[in-house]
Motif scaffolding. Structure first.
Motif, short mmCIF file in Angstrom:
data_model
loop_
_atom_site.label_atom_id
_atom_site.label_comp_id
_atom_site.label_asym_id
_atom_site.label_seq_id
_atom_site.Cartn_x
_atom_site.Cartn_y
_atom_site.Cartn_z
N PRO A 1 15.69 -6.92 24.82
CA PRO A 1 15.17 -8.33 25.11
C PRO A 1 15.95 -9.42 25.14
O PRO A 1 17.08 -9.13 24.69
CB PRO A 1 14.36 -8.34 23.32
N GLY A 2 15.81 -10.19 25.92
CA GLY A 2 16.95 -11.05 25.90
C GLY A 2 15.56 -12.59 26.45
O GLY A 2 14.80 -12.62 26.68
N THR A 3 16.78 -13.32 27.22
CA THR A 3 16.42 -14.86 28.27
C THR A 3 15.40 -13.59 28.91
O THR A 3 14.51 -14.55 29.21
CB THR A 3 17.30 -15.27 28.59
N HIS A 4 16.16 -12.54 29.40
CA HIS A 4 15.60 -12.12 30.97
C HIS A 4 15.20 -10.54 30.44
O HIS A 4 16.50 -9.94 30.72
CB HIS A 4 16.70 -12.04 31.73
N GLY B 1 12.10 -14.48 27.60
CA GLY B 1 12.90 -15.33 26.35
C GLY B 1 13.00 -17.24 27.58
O GLY B 1 12.77 -17.93 26.06
N GLU B 2 13.16 -17.17 28.35
CA GLU B 2 13.17 -18.44 29.38
C GLU B 2 11.64 -19.08 29.13
O GLU B 2 12.27 -20.43 29.01
CB GLU B 2 13.63 -18.19 30.51
N VAL B 3 11.05 -18.14 29.05
CA VAL B 3 9.80 -18.76 28.85
C VAL B 3 9.10 -19.50 27.73
O VAL B 3 8.87 -20.49 28.02
CB VAL B 3 8.10 -17.77 29.53
N PHE B 4 9.45 -18.74 26.98
CA PHE B 4 9.22 -19.20 25.09
C PHE B 4 9.94 -20.74 25.46
O PHE B 4 9.98 -21.53 24.83
CB PHE B 4 9.66 -18.57 24.11
N SER B 5 11.12 -20.89 25.37
CA SER B 5 12.03 -21.88 26.28
C SER B 5 11.92 -23.07 26.26
O SER B 5 11.39 -24.34 25.60
CB SER B 5 13.33 -21.21 26.22
N LEU B 6 11.03 -22.96 27.31
CA LEU B 6 10.67 -23.97 27.85
C LEU B 6 9.91 -24.09 28.07
O LEU B 6 9.18 -25.76 27.56
CB LEU B 6 10.26 -23.51 29.21
N LEU B 7 8.18 -23.60 27.20
CA LEU B 7 7.09 -23.66 26.92
C LEU B 7 7.62 -24.45 25.20
O LEU B 7 6.54 -25.55 24.87
CB LEU B 7 6.29 -22.39 26.17
N SER B 8 8.64 -24.28 24.64
CA SER B 8 8.17 -24.27 22.66
C SER B 8 9.42 -25.58 22.93
O SER B 8 9.52 -25.88 21.63
CB SER B 8 9.50 -22.89 22.26
N GLU C 1 10.21 -27.98 26.24
CA GLU C 1 10.07 -28.91 27.29
C GLU C 1 8.64 -28.90 27.39
O GLU C 1 8.34 -30.09 28.31
CB GLU C 1 10.52 -28.23 28.05
N SER C 2 7.47 -28.30 26.81
CA SER C 2 6.44 -28.67 27.35
C SER C 2 5.47 -29.28 26.05
O SER C 2 6.52 -29.88 24.63
CB SER C 2 5.80 -27.25 27.46
N ILE C 3 4.20 -29.91 26.35
CA ILE C 3 3.48 -30.47 25.97
C ILE C 3 3.23 -29.66 24.33
O ILE C 3 3.48 -30.34 23.26
CB ILE C 3 2.15 -31.39 26.19
N LEU C 4 3.66 -28.50 24.68
CA LEU C 4 3.48 -27.89 23.59
C LEU C 4 4.99 -27.92 22.28
O LEU C 4 4.43 -27.61 21.05
CB LEU C 4 3.39 -26.00 23.92
N ALA C 5 5.52 -28.85 22.85
CA ALA C 5 7.39 -28.76 22.03
C ALA C 5 7.11 -29.92 20.89
O ALA C 5 7.65 -29.70 20.05
CB ALA C 5 8.45 -30.00 22.98
N ALA C 6 6.58 -30.50 20.57
CA ALA C 6 5.78 -31.43 19.39
C ALA C 6 5.02 -30.86 18.27
O ALA C 6 4.44 -31.46 17.45
CB ALA C 6 4.65 -32.94 19.57
N SER C 7 3.89 -28.90 19.19
CA SER C 7 3.05 -28.26 18.26
C SER C 7 3.94 -27.43 17.59
O SER C 7 3.39 -26.28 16.64
CB SER C 7 1.23 -28.20 18.65
N VAL C 8 5.49 -27.26 17.93
CA VAL C 8 5.92 -25.76 17.04
C VAL C 8 7.37 -26.43 16.67
O VAL C 8 7.91 -27.60 16.83
CB VAL C 8 6.32 -24.90 18.37
N LEU D 1 3.35 -18.62 19.57
CA LEU D 1 3.80 -18.48 21.06
C LEU D 1 4.30 -17.57 21.25
O LEU D 1 4.78 -17.24 22.44
CB LEU D 1 4.22 -19.54 21.02
N SER D 2 5.43 -17.25 19.92
CA SER D 2 5.71 -15.92 20.50
C SER D 2 5.40 -15.02 20.70
O SER D 2 6.23 -13.63 21.49
CB SER D 2 7.71 -16.08 19.31
N GLY D 3 4.64 -14.52 19.07
CA GLY D 3 3.86 -13.34 19.81
C GLY D 3 3.13 -13.44 21.12
O GLY D 3 2.81 -12.63 21.85
#
Length: 330
Positions: A165-168, A188-195, A197-204, A256-258
């Motif tokens: 497991p990792g970024t990739h 890992g990269e998608v999780f980082s972007l969503l958590s 950089e996206s609209i979801l950042a304010a919700s986590v 979100l991680s799950g």
């Protein structure tokens, strides 16, 4: 302690650097240093320095040298001539010397990986063994191949999976003592972007441990939901769960991680191997181990968990022992 009974283990990644002095016979770490001087940062400094291409290796060795000196201070002895085994991105286009990828398949005992011997010089007195990465027809990895070697998987006709497991995240299938296929997941990269950089950042909200409070239940819910609906829909639930106060922002973080880990594991659910070896950073390994249990995979096939640092050292040492450099060092 006799320096001849040691070697340097260097894991030089994109964003981090780690150098360990290791006792050969027990593979015990005697001392270590680390920094954020990953290959990406060093490559950027190299580009800014505008030096001739022929001086690239010396530039990187200039970064490595102070860390060797720190370990000499820690050990209170000269470590001149102690060999360095380097794996990771140091053999890439942003590293000290680009090596071609070893095409699949490759022997999991490390005997036929692509390597390069860099002899000692008057300016840099340590011999170096640089380990390259591996490629399939449409995928690549650097560093994980050495960890796979360090896992010492059984030579069996049954299909085994090395999961890093990792970024990739890497899924490598092993059969008859050879790595035969490679699949990368940008989990890992998608999780980082969503958590972040996206609209979801304010919700986590990052923080806390998986086993604290309701984090594990929300992580498990994310894993379960990932099997029922599309990730692009499920991800938006992170926002509505925050809006409707159904979950705290820390619980949402684990949900979100799950979701992303569970989405990655869909392929694994459909095509179970005979055995899974899970190796990497302890926090990530704990998350993936929990996911494999939630999905029922751990109930159907044995899952062995290994520490990423341990298998890196073991893999580097195995490659070194099978190299021409070891014969010259003996």
């Amino acid at each position: 302690m006799d320096p001849k009974n040691t070697f340097f283990s260097c894991d030089w990644g994109t964003s981090s650097f780690r150098l360990l002095l290791v006792e050969r016979h027990t593979l015990t770490v005697l001392a270590q240093v680390s920094s954020r001087e990953g290959n990406a940062a060093i490559d950027k400094s190299w580009q800014q320095a505008k030096q001739p291409p022929a001086q690239r290796l010396d530039f990187y060795l200039g970064v490595l040298q102070p860390h060797l000196q720190k370990l000499e201070v820690i050990m209170k002895m000269s470590l001149k001539g102690v060999p360095i085994v380097i794996s990771g991105m140091a053999s890439s286009t942003i590293g000290m010397a680009e090596l071609p990828y070893k095409p699949l398949p490759f022997a999991t005992d490390g005997t036929n990986l692509q390597t390069k011997y860099l002899p000692p010089t008057a300016r840099f007195e340590q011999p170096i063994l640089l380990i390259s990465g591996v490629k399939s027809e449409d995928d690549v990895m650097r560093g994980e191949e050495t960890q796979l070697v360090g896992c010492a998987l059984e030579n069996t006709p049954q299909l085994q999976l090395f999961l890093h497991p990792g970024t990739h995240t890497k899924h490598v299938q092993v059969q008859h003592g050879r790595a035969v296929s490679l699949t990368t997941y940008m989990t890992g990269e998608v999780f980082s972007l969503l958590s972040k950089e996206s609209i979801l950042a304010a919700s986590v909200e990052e923080g806390g441990q998986l086993e604290e409070g309701n984090n594990q239940q929300w992580f498990a819910k994310g894993i379960q939901d990932s099997q029922q609906a599309n990730l692009l829909h499920n991800a938006f639930l992170v926002r509505t769960q925050d809006l409707f106060r159904k979950a705290t922002r820390q619980e949402n973080y684990f949900y979100l991680s799950g979701l992303v880990i569970g989405s990655e594991c869909q392929d694994l659910v459909r095509n179970l191997p005979a055995r899974i070896v899970l190796a990497g950073k302890p926090v990530l390994v704990a998350h993936y181990s929990a996911a494999l249990h939630v999905l029922g995979i751990a109930d159907k096939v044995p899952v062995e968990v290994k520490n990423g640092e341990d298998v890196t050292i073991k893999g580097q040492w195995a490659v070194f022992q099978g190299s021409q450099m070891e014969k010259e060092d003996a």
